[in-house]
Design a protein around this motif. Structure first.
Motif, mmCIF file in Angstrom:
data_model
loop_
_atom_site.group_PDB
_atom_site.id
_atom_site.type_symbol
_atom_site.label_atom_id
_atom_site.label_comp_id
_atom_site.label_asym_id
_atom_site.label_seq_id
_atom_site.Cartn_x
_atom_site.Cartn_y
_atom_site.Cartn_z
ATOM 1 N N GLY A 72 50.741 39.600 58.113
ATOM 2 C CA GLY A 72 51.190 40.870 58.633
ATOM 3 C C GLY A 72 52.488 40.652 59.394
ATOM 4 N N GLY A 73 52.957 41.678 60.067
ATOM 5 C CA GLY A 73 54.100 41.506 60.960
ATOM 6 C C GLY A 73 55.447 41.801 60.338
ATOM 7 N N ARG A 74 56.488 41.453 61.086
ATOM 8 C CA ARG A 74 57.853 41.831 60.716
ATOM 9 C C ARG A 74 58.412 41.048 59.539
ATOM 10 N NH1 ARG A 74 60.301 40.281 66.247
ATOM 11 N NH2 ARG A 74 58.441 38.973 66.196
ATOM 12 N N SER A 75 58.150 39.754 59.482
ATOM 13 C CA SER A 75 58.832 38.912 58.492
ATOM 14 C C SER A 75 58.643 39.366 57.049
ATOM 15 C CB SER A 75 58.388 37.453 58.650
ATOM 16 O OG SER A 75 58.846 36.921 59.869
ATOM 17 N N PRO A 76 57.417 39.684 56.609
ATOM 18 C CA PRO A 76 57.248 40.057 55.206
ATOM 19 C C PRO A 76 57.563 41.514 54.893
ATOM 20 C CG PRO A 76 55.113 40.030 56.259
ATOM 21 C CD PRO A 76 56.114 39.588 57.303
ATOM 22 N N ARG A 77 57.857 42.335 55.893
ATOM 23 C CA ARG A 77 58.073 43.769 55.651
ATOM 24 C C ARG A 77 59.131 44.030 54.573
ATOM 25 N NH1 ARG A 77 57.359 45.518 61.540
ATOM 26 N NH2 ARG A 77 55.389 46.661 61.558
ATOM 27 N N PRO A 78 60.290 43.333 54.595
ATOM 28 C CA PRO A 78 61.283 43.599 53.546
ATOM 29 C C PRO A 78 60.751 43.340 52.140
ATOM 30 C CG PRO A 78 62.281 42.375 55.355
ATOM 31 C CD PRO A 78 60.801 42.378 55.594
ATOM 32 N N VAL A 79 59.821 42.398 52.006
ATOM 33 C CA VAL A 79 59.237 42.103 50.692
ATOM 34 C C VAL A 79 58.307 43.232 50.269
ATOM 35 C CG1 VAL A 79 57.852 40.470 49.363
ATOM 36 C CG2 VAL A 79 59.401 39.624 51.144
ATOM 37 N N TYR A 80 57.416 43.648 51.164
ATOM 38 C CA TYR A 80 56.484 44.720 50.829
ATOM 39 C C TYR A 80 57.238 46.020 50.518
ATOM 40 C CZ TYR A 80 53.225 41.498 53.168
ATOM 41 O OH TYR A 80 52.501 40.389 53.558
ATOM 42 N N LEU A 81 58.260 46.340 51.311
ATOM 43 C CA LEU A 81 59.028 47.565 51.084
ATOM 44 C C LEU A 81 59.761 47.512 49.749
ATOM 45 C CD1 LEU A 81 60.458 48.158 54.674
ATOM 46 C CD2 LEU A 81 58.732 49.541 53.499
ATOM 47 N N ALA A 82 60.323 46.358 49.419
ATOM 48 C CA ALA A 82 61.026 46.215 48.137
ATOM 49 C C ALA A 82 60.061 46.303 46.966
ATOM 50 C CB ALA A 82 61.790 44.897 48.108
ATOM 51 N N MET A 83 58.880 45.725 47.118
ATOM 52 C CA MET A 83 57.869 45.839 46.066
ATOM 53 C C MET A 83 57.488 47.301 45.849
ATOM 54 S SD MET A 83 55.369 42.585 46.911
ATOM 55 C CE MET A 83 54.264 42.815 45.487
ATOM 56 N N GLY A 84 57.287 48.036 46.946
ATOM 57 C CA GLY A 84 56.941 49.445 46.843
ATOM 58 C C GLY A 84 58.020 50.246 46.143
ATOM 59 N N LYS A 85 59.282 49.964 46.462
ATOM 60 C CA LYS A 85 60.406 50.668 45.836
ATOM 61 C C LYS A 85 60.454 50.393 44.339
ATOM 62 C CE LYS A 85 65.405 51.375 46.438
ATOM 63 N NZ LYS A 85 65.931 50.937 45.138
ATOM 64 N N LEU A 86 60.286 49.128 43.964
ATOM 65 C CA LEU A 86 60.320 48.762 42.548
ATOM 66 C C LEU A 86 59.147 49.371 41.784
ATOM 67 C CD1 LEU A 86 61.362 45.026 42.961
ATOM 68 C CD2 LEU A 86 62.739 46.818 41.876
ATOM 69 N N LEU A 87 57.989 49.426 42.418
ATOM 70 C CA LEU A 87 56.814 50.006 41.767
ATOM 71 C C LEU A 87 56.959 51.521 41.615
ATOM 72 C CD1 LEU A 87 54.075 47.914 43.567
ATOM 73 C CD2 LEU A 87 54.461 47.956 41.095
ATOM 74 N N ALA A 88 57.629 52.160 42.565
ATOM 75 C CA ALA A 88 57.877 53.595 42.447
ATOM 76 C C ALA A 88 58.824 53.891 41.289
ATOM 77 C CB ALA A 88 58.444 54.141 43.754
ATOM 78 N N GLU A 89 59.806 52.992 41.101
ATOM 79 C CA GLU A 89 60.773 53.171 40.016
ATOM 80 C C GLU A 89 60.172 52.848 38.655
ATOM 81 O OE1 GLU A 89 63.838 50.519 41.229
ATOM 82 O OE2 GLU A 89 64.624 51.854 42.786
#
Length: 263
Positions: free
Chosen positions: A43-60
């Protein structure tokens, strides 16, 4: 063992996008092959950019994640009449809440119901029997990719404090003061350190090493320069900076941005 040559990205967003693209391709390969995919997640701040990017790619470009199991690293604990138990999931600092809202919620939002990661495929160590977690992971075939993060000022990984034994497995630990201070930044609704729980359940150092087929350390931001320096220089586990276990992991990588690398 040799030191890991870090991969440096312009910023955290570029790091997250590059890793997310690669990770989703591996997840899709597992689906095509008819295999489950275990993803180790902090959890936490470090992996957030990865999770957010995964979500964006999955939405696309939606694709199925129904074969994915999230293996979470840790959670805060309360001490009750029956022993230690997870803090309530609605607590602002609950790692279960983080997994639900900031990992599963982000990844599933654009997917059809049949393609989503179900909640029963989000695992946490049981504070009443934590050592069973290692066996559960091993029985499932191990963690395909373990995303890792390092404490900024003491190198803790999950809730493993400085001085953690190399052979430690999943267990309940008293939280180091520095870990608790760091987590006041991760969960800014904490007003004082007295509000931060004193115990947590965590995977062990050996859990990370033994159960991961690949381990990817995420380091970004100026506040992680000391962490970057320690990790980039390590060629074996250093107990005073537990995150250095990445140097011993199979297929270990360090992904950093320019701010962390000081370039």
């Amino acid at each position: 063992m040799s030191m890991i040559a870090p991969q440096i990205f312009p910023d955290a967003g570029a790091l997250g996008a590059a890793f997310a693209t690669r990770l989703l391709a591996q997840i899709e390969e597992a689906r095509v092959a008819g295999r489950r995919f275990l993803l180790g997640c902090p959890g936490g701040r470090s992996p957030r950019p990865v999770y957010l990017a995964m979500g964006k790619l999955l939405a696309e470009r939606p694709r199925s994640l129904s074969h994915v199991t999230l293996v979470m690293m840790d959670d805060y604990l309360d001490s009750g009449a029956q022993g230690f138990e997870h803090v309530p999931i609605e607590s602002h600092f609950s790692c279960r809440r983080f997994a639900r809202d900031e990992i599963v919620g982000v990844l599933n939002v654009g997917l059809a119901k049949a393609d989503r990661i179900p909640w029963d495929q989000v695992w946490f160590p049981d504070p009443r029997n934590p050592e069973v977690y290692d066996s559960r992971i091993e029985d499932a075939g191990g963690i395909d990719v373990f995303i890792l993060a390092s404490g900024a000022s003491d190198g803790h990984i999950a809730f493993n404090p400085a001085g953690s034994a190399r052979d430690s497995i999943s267990r309940v630990v008293p939280l180091a003061e520095q870990t608790r201070l760091d987590n006041m930044s991760t969960f800014p609704d904490f007003r004082t350190i007295d509000e931060v729980p004193s115990f947590g359940v965590t995977v062990g150092i050996d859990t990370i090493y033994r159960q991961s087929k690949a381990a990817v350390m995420i380091v970004w931001g100026e506040g992680k320069r000391e962490a970057f320096s320690r990790l980039a220089a390590a060629n074996a586990y250093e107990p005073d900076w537990p995150a250095t276990i990445v140097s011993e992991c199979r297929n270990g990588e360090i992904l950093a941005d320019r701010d962390a690398a000081g370039t």
